[in-house]
Write an enzyme that holds these catalytic residues in place. Structure first.
Site, PDB file in Angstrom:
ATOM      1  N   HIS A 248      26.799  19.694 -41.441  1.00  0.00           N
ATOM      2  CA  HIS A 248      27.409  18.367 -41.371  1.00  0.00           C
ATOM      3  C   HIS A 248      27.533  17.820 -42.792  1.00  0.00           C
ATOM      4  CE1 HIS A 248      26.108  17.401 -36.960  1.00  0.00           C
ATOM      5  NE2 HIS A 248      27.380  17.744 -37.007  1.00  0.00           N
TER       6      HIS A 248
ATOM      7  N   CYS B 251      20.600  11.593 -40.496  1.00  0.00           N
ATOM      8  CA  CYS B 251      20.905  12.074 -39.142  1.00  0.00           C
ATOM      9  C   CYS B 251      20.268  11.186 -38.080  1.00  0.00           C
ATOM     10  CB  CYS B 251      20.388  13.491 -38.950  1.00  0.00           C
ATOM     11  SG  CYS B 251      21.241  14.708 -39.929  1.00  0.00           S
TER      12      CYS B 251
END
Ligand code: NAD
Length: 697
Positions: free
Chosen positions: A168, A264
């Site tokens: 990511h 996250c």
């Protein structure tokens, strides 16, 4: 006050493997330590911003990674579309939670994978409109970036992620205000690194070391001038200190076992929308897509894999819209896929790379034709041809391009059913000629690789080394006999090494037996061939003993002089000056030969073409309709010939240097095969195999 969403790790655990961090860690995360670490993070955040807790759902162990829930902009919330099955059920819960906060859901069109803030990070820009740095290539799709840009009306800067560990964007990039950012360069492809460097000057970016990146230093939450993260080295802290940032580290290693840390675990609940934003002109994303079709032996010949890899490696993305597999070995498969690239230029380059696999645009436009305004110069965007059979669409009709060769332009003449198309080198185009430009209305066919493979098994061999030469020669001899039987054409391209290695008599034998329909060479081969006939030497070396003879270095000059005196090789043969050898057999059998000159030529012989363009034309004429081209120890003439040969012609390149044969095999033709061996031995073996297969001859 900044609002962040978090989701308690009540059901957290590493229960499956969807990223490299989880590999080996299934069942390894401690729920107690995770909760303790999460509370530690939240307590740091809670003193600085408003923290809103979403309800965790049993059976969704990754739901604590709130960043992946979606992306907020003003009162709009774009929900995620997970690419991994295990996390898909989270979408509904997060969407409901966002709605309960009064956010308006705005799903992206097309259902393309988009993993929320994990791959879309706001670049706060006080003086200009906010922009998004967005990642694609591992989890989120490039196509989703187009939806984000056009739906939210913001600029999206697409970066391709190439390291699965940094799956990511929020694991390897932190955008900061004042046009700054922190990033881990090795996580990106070259184009993306160049893009970052072009957008952010060196004094405004910090490239973190791998040791920082591996401890999730880039997975940081920013609140004003504070960065909260799992780890920051002394170097990173001091660089950030220089920008006036305080760094707070809080341990999150239990979450790193699942591939996440501070960022996250949080989702920014709003991103301010600038005033009068709705009145701004609509944003058009530079991302471009085109639907292409591929047909042929996509599975068994591996074309599908090659084509999809080519798209990905070139920074593009694809969506397979349709696939119909051939059910039997002799049936082709069909695929229809939408290919996307960060911009038109990249899309074109990807389509160019797909052409050799037979990709054709689905939208059947006519080919774009532009006139030549100056003879010898093609229009700027002219379509460059490949070795593969090509058709162009003119007034709704597909017209086969004649004289197919690589690196040429396509000239179209005539209209309607009388339209014709032909490959022309740029130097040959004339003012007023209509030239095909771009890719639309052009389709390139790929030969059926497998049927050929059946016919001529060794063609799939690529480059054969010494060990396999005998097998290659056996099959080559069989194929040459078949071609001769059906009165096909075999063209030999040869260099003087053939003579120096003692291969001359064998090549002469091939000519005599009717296996050579044209000989393409330079000045040296005939010189040394005739020298052998007149003096028994080749470049002054006695071929029987392999030793130089006195005065031998002059032999080739005397030969050239002698032939010049007779006027031509043919005249020398007819008048009995030359009595044996390769050239003698060519003249006797009426086999045409072309001698292409070079800068190192002595003499030259009277028939050597010193006008290069005339020589290229004569070569091109000689290979027309050839079924096989045998290239014997000449890099110069072999490559020259290879460049003008269309796909479908079998090329066998024999050379002692693997680099020479690789160069020919690399031109993308599946029919070329390289044989790495001594050419004299090869010819000897070939003639013997031919004789053994045909004892009566
Ligand atoms: P080249 O370098 O293009 O090719 C020679 C090839 O032979 C190389 O790829 C090499 O690896 C290969 N080779 C060497 N030994 C071999 C062996 N034992 N078995 C198999 N392959 C072997 O050079 P070229 O084609 O020989 O010459 C280039 C040009 O120069 C030609 O046009 C030629 O006519 C000209 N030339 C002219 C003269 C002259 O006029 N006196 C002399 C030499 C070359």
């Amino acid at each position: 006050m900044l609002r962040l969403m978090v989701c308690p790790p009540r059901h957290f655990g590493v229960e499956y493997v969807i990223n490299p961090w989880m590999d080996g860690n299934v069942g390894a995360a401690s729920p107690e330590r995770a909760t303790e670490q999460w509370e530690g993070l939240v307590s740091v955040l809670a003193t600085r911003c408003e923290v809103i807790r979403a309800d965790p759902v049993p059976g969704l162990p990754d739901m604590c990674f709130a960043a992946n829930a979606g992306l907020a902009f003003g009162n709009v919330f774009v929900p995620a579309v997970f690419s991994v099955t295990q996390r898909k059920p989270e979408i509904r819960h997060y969407a409901e939670f966002a709605e309960s906060l009064g956010l308006q859901l705005m799903p992206l069109p097309g259902g393309y994978a988009f993993e929320g803030e994990g791959d879309a990070l706001w670049w706060p820009a006080p003086d200009s409109d906010p922009a998004l740095w967005a990642g694609y290539g591992v989890r989120s799709s490039l196509e989703s970036h187009r939806g984000l840009a056009e739906q939210l009306g913001v600029e999206v800067i697409s970066l391709r992620l190439v390291d699965e560990r940094f799956y990511h964007l929020d694991t390897c990039l932190v955008p900061l205000p004042e046009g700054r950012l922190i990033y881990y360069p090795a996580a990106f492809d070259t184009r993306s690194i160049q893009l970052i460097e072009s957008r952010v000057p060196p004094e405004r970016r910090i490239a973190v070391a791998e040791s920082d990146a591996m401890q999730f230093a880039c997975n940081a939450v920013r609140v004003g001038k504070t960065l909260i993260t799992n780890h920051a080295s002394a170097d990173l802290r001091s660089a950030l200190d220089g920008w006036g940032y305080e760094v707070i580290t809080t341990p999150l290693d239990e979450f790193i076992k699942a591939g996440g840390a501070a960022k996250c675990l949080t989702l920014l609940l709003e991103q301010d929308v600038p005033e009068n934003f709705d009145e701004r002109p609509a944003v058009i994303s530079p991302i471009r897509s085109r639907t292409l079709e591929l047909s042929g032996h996509l599975l068994d010949a591996g074309i599908m894999t090659l084509a999809l890899d080519a798209i990905t490696l070139a920074g593009g993305s694809f969506h397979l819209e349709q696939f119909r597999a051939g059910e039997r070995r002799d049936q082709p498969s069909h695929a229809r896929l939408a290919v996307s690239a960060p911009d038109e230029e990249h899309l074109r380059s990807i389509i160019d790379q797909l052409k050799p696999y037979g990709a054709a645009s689905v939208v059947e436009d006519d080919a774009t034709l532009e006139p030549v305004v100056r003879s010898g110069v093609a229009p700027e965007g002219f379509h460059c041809t490949t070795i593969y059979p090509t058709e162009v669409r003119v007034a709704g009709q597909w017209v086969k391009v004649r004289e197919q060769r690589m690196d040429a332009a396509i000239v179209v003449s005539g209209k309607g059913s009388s339209a014709s198309a032909v490959c022309r080198l740029m130097r040959d185009v004339q003012t007023g000629d209509l030239i095909v430009c771009g890719d639309s209305g052009v389709r390139v066919g790929v030969p059926d690789l497998r049927s050929r493979e059946r016919e001529f098994a060794f063609m799939s061999a690529g480059i054969s080394s010494e060990r396999r030469v005998e097998g290659v020669v056996e099959e080559l001899a069989l194929e040459m006999r078949r071609i001769r039987a059906r009165k096909g054409r075999i063209v030999v391209v040869a260099g003087p090494v053939v003579i120096h290695t003692g291969g001359g008599p064998h090549l002469a034998e091939l000519v005599r037996l009717g296996y050579v329909q044209a000989l393409l060479t330079g000045n040296a081969l005939p010189v040394h061939d005739i020298e052998t006939n007149l003096y028994g030497t080749s470049l002054g070396v006695d071929l029987r003993h392999g030793a130089g003879v006195q005065g031998g270095h002059q032999h080739h000059l005397r030969v050239i002089n002698r032939i010049r005196a007779t006027g031509s090789i043919e005249a020398a043969v007819r008048s009995g000056v030359v009595t044996a050898g390769v050239m003698y057999e060519c003249v006797q059998a009426g086999v045409p030969y072309v001698l292409a000159g070079s800068i190192r030529d002595d003499g030259p012989l009277p028939e050597t073409l010193m006008d290069l363009i005339a020589a290229q034309r004569a070569y091109a004429d000689a290979i027309a309709d050839a079924e096989m081209i045998l290239m014997l120890s000449t890099m110069l003439h072999a490559i020259g010939t290879g460049n003008m040969t269309p796909a479908g012609v079998r090329m066998i390149c024999v050379d002692i240097n693997p680099a020479t044969v690789t160069k020919l095999a690399d031109r993308g033709s599946v029919e070329s095969v390289g044989v790495v061996t001594d050419v004299g031995l090869f010819l000897n073996l070939l003639v013997r195999r031919l004789a053994a297969q045909d004892p009566g001859a």
